[in-house]
Design a protein around this motif. Structure first.
Motif, PDB file in Angstrom:
ATOM      1  N   MET A  76       0.696  -1.261   0.282  1.00 33.46           N
ATOM      2  CA  MET A  76      -0.050   0.018   0.048  1.00 33.46           C
ATOM      3  C   MET A  76       0.955   1.331   0.033  1.00 33.46           C
ATOM      4  O   MET A  76       0.344   2.088   0.375  1.00 33.46           O
ATOM      5  CB  MET A  76      -0.882  -0.023   1.246  1.00 33.46           C
ATOM      6  CG  MET A  76      -1.940  -1.059   1.209  1.00 33.46           C
ATOM      7  SD  MET A  76      -2.904  -1.291   2.834  1.00 33.46           S
ATOM      8  CE  MET A  76      -3.752   0.302   2.573  1.00 33.46           C
ATOM      9  N   GLY A  77       2.127   1.298  -0.451  1.00 28.16           N
ATOM     10  CA  GLY A  77       3.177   2.266  -0.421  1.00 28.16           C
ATOM     11  C   GLY A  77       4.000   2.526   0.924  1.00 28.16           C
ATOM     12  O   GLY A  77       4.282   3.685   1.015  1.00 28.16           O
ATOM     13  N   GLY A  78       3.624   1.536   1.831  1.00 27.48           N
ATOM     14  CA  GLY A  78       4.164   1.752   2.947  1.00 27.48           C
ATOM     15  C   GLY A  78       5.786   1.674   3.127  1.00 27.48           C
ATOM     16  O   GLY A  78       6.317   0.992   2.235  1.00 27.48           O
ATOM     17  N   ARG A  79       6.385   1.981   4.094  1.00 27.44           N
ATOM     18  CA  ARG A  79       7.702   2.095   4.155  1.00 27.44           C
ATOM     19  C   ARG A  79       8.191   1.289   5.419  1.00 27.44           C
ATOM     20  O   ARG A  79       8.743   1.944   6.667  1.00 27.44           O
ATOM     21  CB  ARG A  79       8.397   3.466   4.211  1.00 27.44           C
ATOM     22  CG  ARG A  79       8.099   4.082   2.935  1.00 27.44           C
ATOM     23  CD  ARG A  79       8.320   5.603   2.966  1.00 27.44           C
ATOM     24  NE  ARG A  79       9.358   6.370   3.909  1.00 27.44           N
ATOM     25  CZ  ARG A  79      10.396   6.738   3.329  1.00 27.44           C
ATOM     26  NH1 ARG A  79      10.873   6.852   2.180  1.00 27.44           N
ATOM     27  NH2 ARG A  79      11.310   7.222   4.212  1.00 27.44           N
ATOM     28  N   PRO A  80       7.968   0.277   5.964  1.00 32.13           N
ATOM     29  CA  PRO A  80       8.356  -0.547   7.105  1.00 32.13           C
ATOM     30  C   PRO A  80       9.652  -0.711   7.518  1.00 32.13           C
ATOM     31  O   PRO A  80      10.111  -0.361   8.393  1.00 32.13           O
ATOM     32  CB  PRO A  80       7.673  -1.871   7.046  1.00 32.13           C
ATOM     33  CG  PRO A  80       7.583  -2.220   5.503  1.00 32.13           C
ATOM     34  CD  PRO A  80       7.154  -0.988   4.972  1.00 32.13           C
ATOM     35  N   GLY A  81      10.438  -0.601   6.326  1.00 28.37           N
ATOM     36  CA  GLY A  81      11.926  -0.874   6.532  1.00 28.37           C
ATOM     37  C   GLY A  81      12.378   0.563   7.066  1.00 28.37           C
ATOM     38  O   GLY A  81      13.524   0.973   7.624  1.00 28.37           O
ATOM     39  N   ALA A  82      11.822   1.704   6.694  1.00 27.87           N
ATOM     40  CA  ALA A  82      12.268   3.100   7.132  1.00 27.87           C
ATOM     41  C   ALA A  82      11.518   3.408   8.242  1.00 27.87           C
ATOM     42  O   ALA A  82      11.525   4.704   8.778  1.00 27.87           O
ATOM     43  CB  ALA A  82      12.123   4.116   5.995  1.00 27.87           C
ATOM     44  N   LEU A  83      10.913   2.810   8.847  1.00 31.69           N
ATOM     45  CA  LEU A  83       9.546   3.062   9.972  1.00 31.69           C
ATOM     46  C   LEU A  83      10.449   3.975  11.273  1.00 31.69           C
ATOM     47  O   LEU A  83      10.027   5.018  11.628  1.00 31.69           O
ATOM     48  CB  LEU A  83       9.103   1.900  10.696  1.00 31.69           C
ATOM     49  CG  LEU A  83       8.158   2.123  11.930  1.00 31.69           C
ATOM     50  CD1 LEU A  83       7.141   3.510  11.529  1.00 31.69           C
ATOM     51  CD2 LEU A  83       7.482   0.865  12.259  1.00 31.69           C
ATOM     52  N   ALA A  84      11.690   3.386  11.630  1.00 31.59           N
ATOM     53  CA  ALA A  84      12.444   3.949  12.890  1.00 31.59           C
ATOM     54  C   ALA A  84      12.778   5.360  12.411  1.00 31.59           C
ATOM     55  O   ALA A  84      12.468   6.437  13.254  1.00 31.59           O
ATOM     56  CB  ALA A  84      13.672   3.323  13.008  1.00 31.59           C
ATOM     57  N   ALA A  85      13.248   5.672  11.158  1.00 29.88           N
ATOM     58  CA  ALA A  85      13.856   6.918  10.857  1.00 29.88           C
ATOM     59  C   ALA A  85      12.349   7.858  10.621  1.00 29.88           C
ATOM     60  O   ALA A  85      12.440   9.062  11.087  1.00 29.88           O
ATOM     61  CB  ALA A  85      14.763   6.845   9.613  1.00 29.88           C
ATOM     62  N   ASP A  86      11.522   7.348   9.892  1.00 25.39           N
ATOM     63  CA  ASP A  86      10.156   8.147   9.661  1.00 25.39           C
ATOM     64  C   ASP A  86       9.627   8.635  10.997  1.00 25.39           C
ATOM     65  O   ASP A  86       9.298   9.688  11.145  1.00 25.39           O
ATOM     66  CB  ASP A  86       9.161   7.475   8.782  1.00 25.39           C
ATOM     67  CG  ASP A  86       9.765   7.049   7.396  1.00 25.39           C
ATOM     68  OD1 ASP A  86      10.655   7.802   7.123  1.00 25.39           O
ATOM     69  OD2 ASP A  86       9.104   6.386   6.661  1.00 25.39           O
ATOM     70  N   ALA A  87       9.570   7.609  11.767  1.00 25.83           N
ATOM     71  CA  ALA A  87       8.955   8.093  13.323  1.00 25.83           C
ATOM     72  C   ALA A  87       9.861   9.114  13.936  1.00 25.83           C
ATOM     73  O   ALA A  87       9.240   9.901  14.622  1.00 25.83           O
ATOM     74  CB  ALA A  87       8.689   6.787  14.081  1.00 25.83           C
ATOM     75  N   ALA A  88      11.136   8.943  14.225  1.00 24.30           N
ATOM     76  CA  ALA A  88      12.037   9.865  14.624  1.00 24.30           C
ATOM     77  C   ALA A  88      11.915  11.282  13.763  1.00 24.30           C
ATOM     78  O   ALA A  88      11.862  12.087  14.800  1.00 24.30           O
ATOM     79  CB  ALA A  88      13.337   9.416  14.743  1.00 24.30           C
ATOM     80  N   HIS A  89      11.770  11.171  12.600  1.00 22.83           N
ATOM     81  CA  HIS A  89      11.538  12.631  12.025  1.00 22.83           C
ATOM     82  C   HIS A  89      10.155  13.224  12.420  1.00 22.83           C
ATOM     83  O   HIS A  89      10.054  14.264  12.713  1.00 22.83           O
ATOM     84  CB  HIS A  89      11.616  12.376  10.486  1.00 22.83           C
ATOM     85  CG  HIS A  89      11.514  13.725   9.676  1.00 22.83           C
ATOM     86  ND1 HIS A  89      10.497  13.876   8.710  1.00 22.83           N
ATOM     87  CD2 HIS A  89      12.411  14.755   9.561  1.00 22.83           C
ATOM     88  CE1 HIS A  89      10.537  15.058   8.184  1.00 22.83           C
ATOM     89  NE2 HIS A  89      11.746  15.686   8.714  1.00 22.83           N
ATOM     90  N   ALA A  90       9.200  12.449  12.618  1.00 22.25           N
ATOM     91  CA  ALA A  90       7.651  12.961  12.712  1.00 22.25           C
ATOM     92  C   ALA A  90       7.904  13.563  14.175  1.00 22.25           C
ATOM     93  O   ALA A  90       7.372  14.556  14.620  1.00 22.25           O
ATOM     94  CB  ALA A  90       6.706  11.814  12.534  1.00 22.25           C
ATOM     95  N   ALA A  91       8.561  12.619  15.114  1.00 25.00           N
ATOM     96  CA  ALA A  91       8.617  13.479  16.507  1.00 25.00           C
ATOM     97  C   ALA A  91       9.459  14.821  16.396  1.00 25.00           C
ATOM     98  O   ALA A  91       9.132  15.525  17.322  1.00 25.00           O
ATOM     99  CB  ALA A  91       9.399  12.420  17.385  1.00 25.00           C
ATOM    100  N   SER A  92      10.487  14.810  15.788  1.00 25.04           N
ATOM    101  CA  SER A  92      11.310  16.067  15.662  1.00 25.04           C
ATOM    102  C   SER A  92      10.291  17.086  15.003  1.00 25.04           C
ATOM    103  O   SER A  92      10.660  18.235  15.359  1.00 25.04           O
ATOM    104  CB  SER A  92      12.520  15.896  14.599  1.00 25.04           C
ATOM    105  OG  SER A  92      11.983  15.773  13.346  1.00 25.04           O
TER     106      SER A  92
END
Length: 325
Positions: free
Chosen positions: A274-290
């Motif tokens: 569905m266009g998700g990025r599970p392999g990049a989840l840690a980086a994406d979540a950290a960026h969202a938190a920032s």
């Protein structure tokens, strides 16, 4: 219900989650209802060509709004739940992921999606006229603006601000202003009424979040909102954040200036298909938190493959370790 075994599947799930130490929050889908449109065609959004979208109830219609507000209160407040998230609490339109849709072969810009989602049912037509623009004039402008799209004009990518500017350029400032005023007023009325109804039904501390997009003209599951207005009455928002850093900044940035205690949750798709990025989840979540996101949503564990879920587990382990948890 007969599609999940058991007399009370919600109650069983809620008790199991509570026993595991997890808070239970309900998730209610509002203005996305194909059955309503099939059984009551007059309630559906009708586009500028007169075509109905059975999956998209017209939220400007008083009877539709009353139904959705009642549904929100009845479905959201369940035994064991400590809060609720309201999906599609606003306008739905053309876009409708479905096995039988045949619109994907002609890419539409965000502005074209908006024009194809404008409703011209009798209630909306009267609404435009009441704001000073005959509905026939607005309808004609929409049809003319879409002619190059059907001729194959390329859809230029644009961010949220670019989409809104393109709508103004296509319709003219006056017509676009009337369309925005009517639709955004209807959305605000529904959103405020739904949140108030859920809180009244809960009769206690109960958190209410909206799945929301910070561009008020957008339609869909993440309904368009005015960021300042929605956080004046809801406890927070769940924001679509799947994509690169620029996508997340565009989605979360408008919620940066928010009341103390307001929740902003980043919703990240973790299904590769569905266009998700599970392999990049840690980086994406950290960026969202920032960018100010204080919570995370993962869409959707029930649809993810074993490989996707393994990547999610790894990423969550990294995030927990970084947080010192």
């Amino acid at each position: 219900q007969d599609w999940v075994p058991g007399a009370d599947p919600f109650g069983e799930a809620a008790r199991a989650l509570d026993d595991a130490g997890l808070e239970v929050h309900t998730w209610v889908v509002l203005a996305h209802n194909s059955r309503m449109g099939a059984e009551h065609p007059a309630t559906a959004v009708h586009n500028a060509y007169g075509d109905p979208y059975p999956w998209a109830p017209c939220i400007a219609r008083p009877e539709v709004r009353d139904y959705l507000v009642t549904l929100a209160a009845e479905a959201a407040v369940r035994p064991g739940a400590r809060g609720a998230e309201l999906e599609s609490c606003g306008w739905y339109g053309l876009a409708h992921p479905h096995a039988h849709d045949k619109t994907g072969q002609l890419p539409l810009s965000g502005a074209a999606q908006y024009l194809m989602s404008l409703c011209f049912c009798p209630v909306c037509s009267a609404g435009y006229t009441g704001l000073g623009v005959p509905a026939a004039e607005l309808r004609g402008a929409v049809v003319r603006a879409l002619e190059p799209v059907w001729a194959g004009a390329p859809a230029a990518p644009a961010d949220r601000a670019g989409e809104r500017a393109e709508i103004g350029a296509l319709l003219g400032a006056d017509l676009a202003g009337v369309a925005h005023a009517w639709r955004e007023g209807a959305a605000r009325t529904l959103q405020r009424a739904a949140v108030r109804a859920v809180r009244d039904a809960a009769a206690g501390e109960f958190r209410v979040l909206l799945h929301a997009d910070p561009a008020a003209h957008r339609c869909g599951a993440n309904a368009g909102v005015d960021p300042a207005d929605v956080l004046a009455h809801a406890d927070g928002v769940v924001v679509p954040c799947t994509g690169d850093d620029a996508v997340r900044a565009d989605a979360l940035g408008p919620f940066a200036d928010r009341p103390a205690g307001a929740t902003v949750a980043a919703n990240l798709t973790v299904v590769s298909g569905m266009g998700g990025r599970p392999g990049a989840l840690a980086a994406d979540a950290a960026h969202a938190a920032s960018l100010g996101a204080g919570e995370l949503r993962l869409y959707h564990a029930g649809l993810a493959s074993d490989r996707d879920l393994a990547a999610v587990r790894t990423a969550l382990g990294v995030l927990v370790e970084r947080s010192g948890g």
